[in-house]
Every structure is written in C-alpha cells, then in structure tokens.
Design a protein around this motif. Structure first.
Motif, short mmCIF file in Angstrom:
data_model
loop_
_atom_site.label_atom_id
_atom_site.label_comp_id
_atom_site.label_asym_id
_atom_site.label_seq_id
_atom_site.Cartn_x
_atom_site.Cartn_y
_atom_site.Cartn_z
N ARG A 29 14.12 -32.23 -39.11
CA ARG A 29 15.61 -33.67 -39.48
C ARG A 29 15.87 -34.03 -40.26
NH1 ARG A 29 14.44 -38.87 -35.35
NH2 ARG A 29 17.21 -39.10 -36.04
N LEU A 30 14.98 -34.68 -41.23
CA LEU A 30 14.91 -34.52 -42.60
C LEU A 30 15.18 -33.13 -43.27
CD1 LEU A 30 12.59 -36.96 -42.83
CD2 LEU A 30 14.00 -37.82 -42.84
N GLY A 31 15.37 -32.82 -43.41
CA GLY A 31 16.07 -31.36 -44.26
C GLY A 31 14.78 -30.39 -45.12
N TYR A 32 13.39 -30.61 -44.31
CA TYR A 32 11.95 -29.67 -44.78
C TYR A 32 12.12 -28.61 -43.63
CZ TYR A 32 11.27 -33.55 -47.67
OH TYR A 32 11.49 -34.80 -48.82
N GLN A 33 10.60 -27.76 -44.11
CA GLN A 33 10.48 -26.57 -43.37
C GLN A 33 8.81 -27.23 -43.41
OE1 GLN A 33 11.37 -22.65 -44.33
NE2 GLN A 33 13.18 -23.06 -46.16
N SER A 70 3.18 -23.82 -49.08
CA SER A 70 3.41 -25.64 -48.88
C SER A 70 3.51 -26.79 -50.40
CB SER A 70 2.47 -26.81 -48.86
OG SER A 70 1.83 -25.54 -47.40
N ALA A 71 4.42 -27.45 -49.97
CA ALA A 71 4.26 -28.57 -51.48
C ALA A 71 3.40 -29.30 -51.41
CB ALA A 71 6.21 -29.46 -51.48
N VAL A 72 3.24 -29.98 -50.21
CA VAL A 72 2.54 -31.13 -49.74
C VAL A 72 1.76 -30.88 -47.85
CG1 VAL A 72 3.92 -32.55 -48.54
CG2 VAL A 72 1.87 -33.08 -48.90
N VAL A 73 0.29 -30.96 -48.16
CA VAL A 73 -0.29 -30.29 -46.71
C VAL A 73 -0.82 -31.49 -46.01
CG1 VAL A 73 -2.06 -29.64 -45.55
CG2 VAL A 73 -1.01 -28.67 -47.34
N THR A 74 -0.45 -31.62 -44.84
CA THR A 74 -0.77 -33.17 -43.63
C THR A 74 -1.83 -32.48 -42.87
OG1 THR A 74 0.01 -35.43 -43.36
CG2 THR A 74 1.38 -33.25 -42.84
N PHE A 75 -2.38 -32.99 -41.79
CA PHE A 75 -3.11 -32.96 -40.49
C PHE A 75 -2.81 -33.35 -39.21
CE2 PHE A 75 -5.69 -35.06 -43.61
CZ PHE A 75 -5.80 -36.49 -43.06
N GLU A 76 -2.62 -32.88 -38.45
CA GLU A 76 -1.78 -33.81 -37.01
C GLU A 76 -3.71 -34.48 -36.15
OE1 GLU A 76 -0.96 -31.85 -33.74
OE2 GLU A 76 -2.95 -30.91 -33.51
N PHE A 77 -4.58 -33.42 -36.72
CA PHE A 77 -6.40 -34.33 -35.64
C PHE A 77 -6.76 -34.91 -36.82
CE2 PHE A 77 -6.46 -29.99 -36.37
CZ PHE A 77 -7.73 -30.17 -36.50
N GLU A 78 -7.77 -35.45 -36.19
CA GLU A 78 -8.74 -36.23 -37.72
C GLU A 78 -10.40 -35.45 -37.42
OE1 GLU A 78 -9.23 -39.11 -34.07
OE2 GLU A 78 -8.40 -37.43 -34.87
N HIS A 294 5.87 -40.57 -40.76
CA HIS A 294 4.69 -39.95 -41.59
C HIS A 294 5.26 -39.27 -42.80
CE1 HIS A 294 0.66 -38.44 -41.96
NE2 HIS A 294 1.10 -37.34 -41.81
N ILE A 295 6.40 -38.29 -41.94
CA ILE A 295 6.48 -36.89 -43.11
C ILE A 295 7.55 -37.87 -43.94
CG2 ILE A 295 8.84 -36.11 -43.29
CD1 ILE A 295 6.53 -34.53 -41.88
N ARG A 296 8.01 -39.02 -43.83
CA ARG A 296 8.52 -39.70 -45.09
C ARG A 296 7.23 -40.32 -46.29
NH1 ARG A 296 13.47 -43.87 -43.89
NH2 ARG A 296 14.28 -43.00 -42.39
N ALA A 297 6.40 -40.16 -45.61
CA ALA A 297 5.06 -40.83 -46.46
C ALA A 297 5.36 -40.06 -47.61
CB ALA A 297 4.63 -41.80 -45.63
N VAL A 298 4.33 -38.87 -46.87
CA VAL A 298 4.01 -37.32 -47.90
C VAL A 298 4.63 -36.54 -48.01
CG1 VAL A 298 2.10 -37.51 -45.63
CG2 VAL A 298 3.78 -35.85 -45.72
N ALA A 299 6.43 -37.42 -47.96
CA ALA A 299 7.00 -36.32 -49.21
C ALA A 299 7.81 -37.30 -49.98
CB ALA A 299 8.32 -36.03 -47.99
N GLY A 300 7.42 -37.93 -50.45
CA GLY A 300 6.85 -39.15 -51.39
C GLY A 300 8.80 -40.11 -51.27
N LEU A 301 8.92 -40.20 -49.53
CA LEU A 301 10.63 -40.78 -49.83
C LEU A 301 9.31 -42.39 -49.46
CD1 LEU A 301 11.90 -38.08 -47.36
CD2 LEU A 301 12.94 -38.62 -49.41
N PRO A 302 11.05 -42.80 -49.13
CA PRO A 302 11.10 -44.96 -48.72
C PRO A 302 11.16 -44.70 -48.04
CG PRO A 302 13.12 -44.09 -50.18
CD PRO A 302 11.91 -43.34 -49.38
N LEU A 303 10.14 -45.42 -46.89
CA LEU A 303 9.34 -45.78 -46.17
C LEU A 303 10.70 -46.34 -44.98
CD1 LEU A 303 5.80 -47.12 -45.40
CD2 LEU A 303 6.41 -44.83 -45.46
N GLY A 304 10.83 -45.86 -43.58
CA GLY A 304 11.50 -46.55 -42.72
C GLY A 304 11.23 -48.09 -41.85
#
Length: 360
Positions: A29-33, A70-78, A294-304
C-alpha cells in the motif's frame, strides 16, 4: 533519523505467517516491495509478497541473499535466531534491533530487564531442576506457573501448580524438556490488556489505545477497545510502552501485555517485539493500522496518527471457526480478514474479524 526508503525499495521480512502476510500487504500500500525468508514454501506471506526465499531462518547463504535483495530487514515473530539478526546487521539495517530479540526470547531476561527499567512484573524465580522448583514454590506459597524460559506460546511450554507445598512435582522439569525454566507467581488480576506502540528511526513514538483481551485455552480469543479501565491505568500502560521502546532504542511496532490489578495498577506479563495479534483491531478501527505503522517505522517514514475512529471487538477465527465466515460476511459493520491457510486445525488461527461500534 535515516532517510526514508525510496518508493519501490524492497523490505525483507523474516517469517512467512499471517503477520508477515499483513506486513507485506501494508508495504505494498505504501509502494514498497517485499521479500520473505521462510522455510515453508506455501506460507501465507508468500501469497502476497513479491518474492520468497525458501530456507531456514539461520541459513547463512539465505540471509546473505536476503541482505543483498533488501533495503531494510524486519521480522514477524520473536524467535528469529539472534545470530541471524546479527549477521544481517553487519551489512543492512535490521529493525527492531537484535537486542529486542535477546530480551524477548528469554522470559527470565525479559522480566529482569523490565524490573531494571522500573516496570513491575509478577514475582519470578529461575528454575533448573526439581529441587530449585521446590524452593521456588515455597516462596510463592506452593502456587505458580512454571514456564520454559525460551519458546512456548499460546499456552504451550507451561505447567500450573496450586497449593503444592508438600511435593507432587517430581519430574516436572523433565516433562518440560530439562531446559531453563522460570516459575512465575500467580497474579490476582481483574483483566488483561495490551498496548500496541511504535517508535520511528527519529525517536518519535505513537501509542494505540489499550485493548482488553480474553484468552481461551491459552489463545487470544477477543480484543475489545476501549478497555474497561480508568484513564490513569491507560496512561500508565502507555508510559510503560514508551519506556521499553526508549530503553531498547527500538524501531518498529511492539506489543506489551499487562495484568490489571484491583486497584488499577499494572504488571507487565510479556512483551513481543513485533506486530501483535491483540492489535489486529487497528486494521479496521484506525486510519493507520499497526502493520502500516510498522512499515512506516522501519522505512524511516513519519509515524501515523494512532487515534481510533470507532470502538470495536476483534475476534480470532480459530480452527473450525472458519465456518462462520459466510454468516459474518452478511453482517453490517464487520470486517473479515482470512490468512490464506488451506487446512483448519484445532488451535490454528485461520483469520479474524472486527466488529465496529460507534465510538462512545
């Protein structure tokens, strides 16, 4: 603060379950792959991501491939191996940081960390054998919940003791695998709540309203917003989340679960360094969901904006609950979200729905 990722950049996601699926949808939705690293080829996230690397989470070659793509990596479980996050971190930004994984993966470390930053938890004692369990039970009047320090979720890896000051617990540690354990005291709580909060790369923090949670058979059944708590309790929960995010120099969304005591005070039950099941309501009752946040945060965008426009009740569809979907779709003000899982099994989360109500 790092510069925002450019449109079209790829976000790597470790883990291909329903949370990874919803993160991939939010990224699109935010234009990222997105590229998902997950050993199960037909995982829910693979159905919506741009690409999947089918490999173990700690496969060095797969991790290097993920970093290159990737440009940044995140994860979905701890339970992502910390060594995997550290390997990735040598060449690419990984959010949340590996330190958050280290804390959240071990219940003893987690509670020690929380107490160390001034956040209260239930009483706890480390346990490595039946003799230590006996001593720990004495300290808690013979009652408590014995848990594995690592792994275990949805009620797994636990054993409950009640009024067992005189014995009857021989073999308990062996039955849980002879692994490091922690005995937690019982808590006379009135309700359970959780907070979903996010911290950006610039240190800004956004906190959603507390949800009141009901569990059945150790699995989250419903989350209701607003929670039946006072404003002071709600603010104390928000402040605890802020303290955790700041102490860990965190980037991304975190879920923090609390016990609410009779006087309105709080004890943290556990924290999850990821988007959280009890935050699924944000998808329908807020303009910006926890997944987009979460996507905003890891992508360096302003939080909503974390404000909600409606009251709501989110309910998990577990196992054969999936059969309710046609009737739910016929109801007004109900949003259904299914996870793309072909087989319904007892205890398996197949989806969720959120019923909107006018905000009081």
């Amino acid at each position: 603060m790092s510069a925002p990722l450019p449109l079209g950049a790829t976000i790597g996601i470790i883990g291909g379950g329903q949370l990874g699926r919803m993160l991939a949808m939010a990224a699109a939705r935010l234009g990222y792959q997105t590229i998902v690293l997950e050993p199960q080829a037909d995982c829910p996230a693979a159905q919506v991501a741009n690409r999947q690397i089918v490999a173990a989470y700690d496969d060095p070659a797969a991790l290097d491939e993920l970093a290159r793509a990737s440009a940044v990596v995140t994860f979905e479980f701890e339970n992502v191996p910390v060594v995997a996050a550290e390997r990735l971190g040598r060449t690419i930004a990984v959010y949340p940081p590996a330190r958050a994984l280290e804390v959240a993966q071990d219940r003893l470390v987690e509670k020690t960390f929380l107490n160390g930053i001034g956040i209260s938890t239930a009483g706890f004692r480390p346990v490595d054998n039946d003799a230590e369990l006996a001593e720990a039970l004495k300290a808690f009047d013979g009652s408590g919940v014995l848990k594995t320090c690592r792994m275990g979720y949805d009620g797994k890896g636990q054993m409950v003791f009640r009024n067992m000051t005189t014995g009857g617990f021989d073999g308990a540690c062996a039955s849980l695998g002879n692994v490091p354990l922690v005995l937690e005291s019982f808590v006379a709580f009135e309700r359970e709540i959780s907070i979903i909060a996010a911290r950006g790369t610039d240190g800004s923090i956004a906190v959603f309203d507390p949800a009141e949670n009901v569990h059945r058979n150790g699995i989250l059944a419903t989350s209701t917003v607003p929670a039946a708590i006072g404003s002071d309790t709600a603010e104390a929960a928000r402040e605890a989340a802020r303290k955790i995010l700041t102490a860990l120099d965190y980037v991304g969304v975190i879920g923090v679960e609390f016990f609410v005591l009779a006087d309105g005070s709080l004890l943290v039950n556990e924290m999850a360094p990821r988007v959280h099941n009890s935050g699924h309501w944000t998808e329908t009752a807020c303009v910006v969901s926890q997944f987009e946040q979460h996507i905003r945060a890891v992508a360096g965008l302003p939080l909503g904006d974390a404000n909600r426009h409606s009251d709501c009740v989110m309910e998990n569809l577990i196992g054969d609950d999936i059969d309710k979907v046609p009737a739910l779709l016929a109801e007004p003000d109900v949003a259904v979200h299914l996870y793309g899982k072909a087989e319904a099994r007892p205890g398996r989360k197949m989806g969720h729905f959120t019923r909107l109500l006018p905000r009081r």
